[in-house]
Design a protein around this motif. Sequence first.
Motif, PDB file in Angstrom:
ATOM      1  N   ASP A  88      57.624  43.704  42.099  1.00  0.00           N
ATOM      2  CA  ASP A  88      57.167  42.526  41.351  1.00  0.00           C
ATOM      3  C   ASP A  88      56.033  43.015  40.462  1.00  0.00           C
ATOM      4  O   ASP A  88      55.309  43.933  40.835  1.00  0.00           O
ATOM      5  N   TYR A  90      53.155  41.719  39.166  1.00  0.00           N
ATOM      6  CA  TYR A  90      51.742  41.325  39.280  1.00  0.00           C
ATOM      7  C   TYR A  90      51.187  40.827  37.942  1.00  0.00           C
ATOM      8  O   TYR A  90      50.084  41.196  37.541  1.00  0.00           O
ATOM      9  N   LEU A  91      51.962  40.011  37.237  1.00  0.00           N
ATOM     10  CA  LEU A  91      51.493  39.443  35.964  1.00  0.00           C
ATOM     11  C   LEU A  91      51.593  37.924  36.041  1.00  0.00           C
ATOM     12  O   LEU A  91      52.479  37.396  36.712  1.00  0.00           O
ATOM     13  N   TYR A  92      50.709  37.240  35.323  1.00  0.00           N
ATOM     14  CA  TYR A  92      50.762  35.777  35.273  1.00  0.00           C
ATOM     15  C   TYR A  92      51.618  35.354  34.082  1.00  0.00           C
ATOM     16  O   TYR A  92      51.229  35.598  32.931  1.00  0.00           O
ATOM     17  N   GLU A  94      52.106  32.543  32.678  1.00  0.00           N
ATOM     18  CA  GLU A  94      51.517  31.531  31.782  1.00  0.00           C
ATOM     19  C   GLU A  94      50.445  32.128  30.866  1.00  0.00           C
ATOM     20  O   GLU A  94      50.049  31.498  29.890  1.00  0.00           O
ATOM     21  N   LEU A  95      49.949  33.315  31.201  1.00  0.00           N
ATOM     22  CA  LEU A  95      48.922  33.935  30.367  1.00  0.00           C
ATOM     23  C   LEU A  95      49.572  34.847  29.331  1.00  0.00           C
ATOM     24  O   LEU A  95      50.692  35.319  29.523  1.00  0.00           O
ATOM     25  N   THR A  96      48.853  35.105  28.247  1.00  0.00           N
ATOM     26  CA  THR A  96      49.384  36.022  27.239  1.00  0.00           C
ATOM     27  C   THR A  96      49.200  37.457  27.740  1.00  0.00           C
ATOM     28  O   THR A  96      48.488  37.693  28.727  1.00  0.00           O
ATOM     29  N   GLU A  99      45.547  38.254  27.627  1.00  0.00           N
ATOM     30  CA  GLU A  99      44.791  37.574  28.696  1.00  0.00           C
ATOM     31  C   GLU A  99      45.035  38.219  30.048  1.00  0.00           C
ATOM     32  O   GLU A  99      44.113  38.350  30.858  1.00  0.00           O
ATOM     33  N   PHE A 103      41.976  39.821  32.023  1.00  0.00           N
ATOM     34  CA  PHE A 103      41.626  39.286  33.341  1.00  0.00           C
ATOM     35  C   PHE A 103      41.451  40.430  34.341  1.00  0.00           C
ATOM     36  O   PHE A 103      40.442  40.492  35.059  1.00  0.00           O
ATOM     37  N   PHE A 104      42.409  41.342  34.360  1.00  0.00           N
ATOM     38  CA  PHE A 104      42.321  42.424  35.346  1.00  0.00           C
ATOM     39  C   PHE A 104      41.213  43.418  34.974  1.00  0.00           C
ATOM     40  O   PHE A 104      40.524  43.926  35.860  1.00  0.00           O
ATOM     41  N   ARG A 149      48.598  47.241  33.009  1.00  0.00           N
ATOM     42  CA  ARG A 149      47.704  46.514  33.923  1.00  0.00           C
ATOM     43  C   ARG A 149      47.252  47.431  35.052  1.00  0.00           C
ATOM     44  O   ARG A 149      46.086  47.460  35.427  1.00  0.00           O
TER      45      ARG A 149
ATOM     46  N   LEU B  10      35.760  34.164  37.228  1.00  0.00           N
ATOM     47  CA  LEU B  10      36.967  34.720  36.583  1.00  0.00           C
ATOM     48  C   LEU B  10      38.231  34.074  37.148  1.00  0.00           C
ATOM     49  O   LEU B  10      39.153  33.717  36.412  1.00  0.00           O
ATOM     50  N   VAL B  18      45.867  28.722  33.460  1.00  0.00           N
ATOM     51  CA  VAL B  18      47.260  28.598  33.912  1.00  0.00           C
ATOM     52  C   VAL B  18      47.627  27.119  34.063  1.00  0.00           C
ATOM     53  O   VAL B  18      48.693  26.682  33.632  1.00  0.00           O
ATOM     54  N   ARG B  21      48.053  25.191  30.780  1.00  0.00           N
ATOM     55  CA  ARG B  21      49.311  25.509  30.091  1.00  0.00           C
ATOM     56  C   ARG B  21      50.524  24.912  30.804  1.00  0.00           C
ATOM     57  O   ARG B  21      51.504  24.566  30.167  1.00  0.00           O
ATOM     58  N   ALA B  81      54.714  36.084  41.602  1.00  0.00           N
ATOM     59  CA  ALA B  81      54.838  37.400  40.970  1.00  0.00           C
ATOM     60  C   ALA B  81      53.994  38.422  41.735  1.00  0.00           C
ATOM     61  O   ALA B  81      53.643  39.464  41.200  1.00  0.00           O
ATOM     62  N   GLU B  82      53.683  38.085  42.991  1.00  0.00           N
ATOM     63  CA  GLU B  82      52.885  38.951  43.865  1.00  0.00           C
ATOM     64  C   GLU B  82      51.532  39.306  43.245  1.00  0.00           C
ATOM     65  O   GLU B  82      50.984  40.385  43.499  1.00  0.00           O
ATOM     66  N   THR B  83      51.001  38.414  42.409  1.00  0.00           N
ATOM     67  CA  THR B  83      49.694  38.690  41.805  1.00  0.00           C
ATOM     68  C   THR B  83      48.590  38.720  42.859  1.00  0.00           C
ATOM     69  O   THR B  83      47.539  39.307  42.629  1.00  0.00           O
ATOM     70  N   ALA B  86      47.727  42.159  43.531  1.00  0.00           N
ATOM     71  CA  ALA B  86      46.875  42.750  42.489  1.00  0.00           C
ATOM     72  C   ALA B  86      45.427  42.287  42.662  1.00  0.00           C
ATOM     73  O   ALA B  86      44.497  43.070  42.448  1.00  0.00           O
TER      74      ALA B  86
END
Lengths: 238, 227
Positions: A88, A90-92, A94-96, A99, A103-104, A149, B10, B18, B21, B81-83, B86
């Motif tokens: 997977d 590990y990205l959002y 909804e974010l660009t 972004e 963020f990271f 990332r 943050l 999120v 949007r 997304a398993e964030t 991260a």
Amino acid sequence: MTVDFTRLGVHDLGRSFGRRRALARVSFACEAGEIVGLLGPNGAGKSTLLSILATLLKPTTGHVQYGERTADVAGAALRARLGMLGHDLYLYPELTARENLLFFARLYGLADAEARVAHGLEKAQLAERADDQVAGFSRGMRQRLALERALVHGPRLLLLDEPFTGLDQASAASLVARLRGLRDDGCLVIVATHDLDVVDGLLTRVLYLRQGKLVAEEPGEGGGGALWERYQRVISHS
Amino acid sequence: MTDFFRIAWLIVKKDLTVEIRSLELVLTTVFFAALCVLVFAFAFVEEGRALDHAAGGILWIAIAFSGTLALGRTFERERQAETLRALLLAPADRPALYVGKLLGVILLMLLVQVLIVPLVGLFFQAPIFRHPGLLGALLLTGTIGYAAVGTLFAAMLVRARSRDVMLPILLYPIAVPVIIAGVRGTAAIFQATPDEPMARFWITLLLFFDVVFVTLALWTFEPLMTE
């Protein structure tokens, strides 16, 4: 404060989930400047091993040494030198793209976050789509962004779980070139993959896992034949 | 310490972006809370007169139920997304991640309350402007306590298969003191002759719960997040 290291030592590592043993007595060592391949069939324990190396999972037995330290001792300072790209991404969504990387980068407390993000977007060939939401990206674009990332903070140890999934030939070749560059810069890369044709010639060392055990270890090249032939030989005889 | 709050901020900022949007949580929780108030209004209001002391209970039921919806999704998003992996991999204090998530949930629950408190006032003729300071303090302290426990349980259950069922089962018994304090404190404000000392007593008790729950959560979050 960060903890840097050039040597990774895995000692008698084991991990069980309830009664199921995912890893058993795995030991090996590697140095910065290597690209180590973790090869094995599904369920061999590759992802479990990567999760333990990333400090996301605690081993049931044994320990991992990052230079002179263990994860328990070094904690957050050690995590600043680790990067991971999982199956997977590990990205959002909804974010660009920008972004996500920002963020990271800020989560890692990078002083020059904007500059690193701009560099990462260039490397991922996403500078023109930087302000588009990730939800609209193809799998390949997401994969490239996810790699940046994982690299935004300049990790010493990069852990990749199936990084070639969803990449076309050109993107895969570009990723291979990027990994060679990281190796030359002194990064230690450990990659778990089934894309043997893609990584043939890239790996400096190959570790074969089967049913949680390290069944063989050999140099990346010169082991007699193509990587997939060696893989078939080792796995069928183990 | 500044790094701790920088990380928490943050996370809050990211969660808000999120949410702005997708509007997923705002729309579902507001709709659900409003529906709760409306259904109870049909049951407990007869000929324009509401049952005595019903308003406080209904307000807190709507807050608790809609809050559970928000709590369930806040970590579910990080799992998709398993964030979450991260976030855990970052060299940040893990309790700061918890505080960031907690603040996001509190903000969302307070936003829901801005909409449902007037609804309760309207349907149950509750005097919501009689002691706005006391009512605000009750809602804020109750929300912090409820969200503190809920966020911890939501994080704990993020990898559990039956997390949707388990969250309310674990959360409600532990959060009962918060709900009781909220209901009794609100009733003390809404009753015909308001009992301000009683309302203050319940606010103090909620403050005590908040300190205990937040401290416990900060203490246990890191071990809970390490598999």
